[in-house]
Design a protein around this motif. Structure first.
Motif, PDB file in Angstrom:
ATOM      1  N   UNK A  97       0.831  -1.205   0.000  1.00  0.00           N
ATOM      2  CA  UNK A  97       0.000   0.000   0.000  1.00  0.00           C
ATOM      3  C   UNK A  97       0.863   1.251   0.000  1.00  0.00           C
ATOM      4  N   UNK A  98       1.930   1.240   0.796  1.00  0.00           N
ATOM      5  CA  UNK A  98       2.835   2.387   0.852  1.00  0.00           C
ATOM      6  C   UNK A  98       3.502   2.628  -0.499  1.00  0.00           C
ATOM      7  N   UNK A  99       3.952   1.569  -1.140  1.00  0.00           N
ATOM      8  CA  UNK A  99       4.573   1.690  -2.471  1.00  0.00           C
ATOM      9  C   UNK A  99       3.575   2.286  -3.455  1.00  0.00           C
ATOM     10  N   UNK A 100       2.343   1.798  -3.425  1.00  0.00           N
ATOM     11  CA  UNK A 100       1.326   2.316  -4.347  1.00  0.00           C
ATOM     12  C   UNK A 100       1.059   3.800  -4.101  1.00  0.00           C
ATOM     13  N   UNK A 101       0.870   4.176  -2.851  1.00  0.00           N
ATOM     14  CA  UNK A 101       0.538   5.573  -2.536  1.00  0.00           C
ATOM     15  C   UNK A 101       1.686   6.498  -2.917  1.00  0.00           C
ATOM     16  N   UNK A 102       2.910   6.116  -2.605  1.00  0.00           N
ATOM     17  CA  UNK A 102       4.058   6.972  -2.931  1.00  0.00           C
ATOM     18  C   UNK A 102       4.219   7.096  -4.442  1.00  0.00           C
ATOM     19  N   UNK A 103       4.166   5.979  -5.167  1.00  0.00           N
ATOM     20  CA  UNK A 103       4.323   6.048  -6.619  1.00  0.00           C
ATOM     21  C   UNK A 103       3.168   6.788  -7.288  1.00  0.00           C
ATOM     22  N   UNK A 104       1.965   6.540  -6.833  1.00  0.00           N
ATOM     23  CA  UNK A 104       0.808   7.199  -7.438  1.00  0.00           C
ATOM     24  C   UNK A 104       0.870   8.708  -7.228  1.00  0.00           C
ATOM     25  N   UNK A 105       1.204   9.126  -6.017  1.00  0.00           N
ATOM     26  CA  UNK A 105       1.262  10.563  -5.720  1.00  0.00           C
ATOM     27  C   UNK A 105       2.446  11.239  -6.387  1.00  0.00           C
ATOM     28  N   UNK A 106       3.534  10.527  -6.632  1.00  0.00           N
ATOM     29  CA  UNK A 106       4.678  11.143  -7.288  1.00  0.00           C
ATOM     30  C   UNK A 106       4.506  11.183  -8.812  1.00  0.00           C
TER      31      UNK A 106
END
Length: 108
Positions: A97-106
């Motif tokens: 979930x953290x990987x998804x949120x960071x990549x999506x927001x960046x």
């Protein structure tokens, strides 16, 4: 039948049906434990359902933002790798979930 009687009868029927479908596995539990098809489904179905849920949600998310599904694929790969090596579901899900949120927001 007046409106309140119809409403009460409807709620009562819904209550009986809901109770019955929740009580049925307990009533038939001993019989189900002896059935080979139930044992096979018990081992196969959770993984199949999780796979379909991940596939459906990641496809929907990728189509929603219209780009390449890079955040979705990276999160799935991170979750799978962590689960494969550490076998800790909480760590795997949290990190994915953290990987998804960071990549999506960046990216977007």
């Amino acid at each position: 039948m007046n409106d309140y009687g119809y409403l009460f009868a409807t709620f009562f029927a819904m209550m009986i049906i809901s109770f019955g479908e929740r009580a049925l596995p307990f009533a038939a539990g001993e019989w189900l434990q002896k059935q080979k098809w139930a044992i096979v489904l018990g081992k196969f179905l959770p993984l199949a359902i999780m796979f379909l849920l991940v596939l459906h949600s990641s496809t929907g998310a990728a189509l929603a933002h219209g780009g390449l599904p890079i955040p979705e694929l990276a999160a799935i790969v991170a979750t799978l790798v962590l689960q494969w090596f550490w076998k800790n579901a909480l760590l795997s899900i949290f990190t994915g979930t953290l990987v998804y949120v960071v990549l999506f927001n960046s990216m977007f």
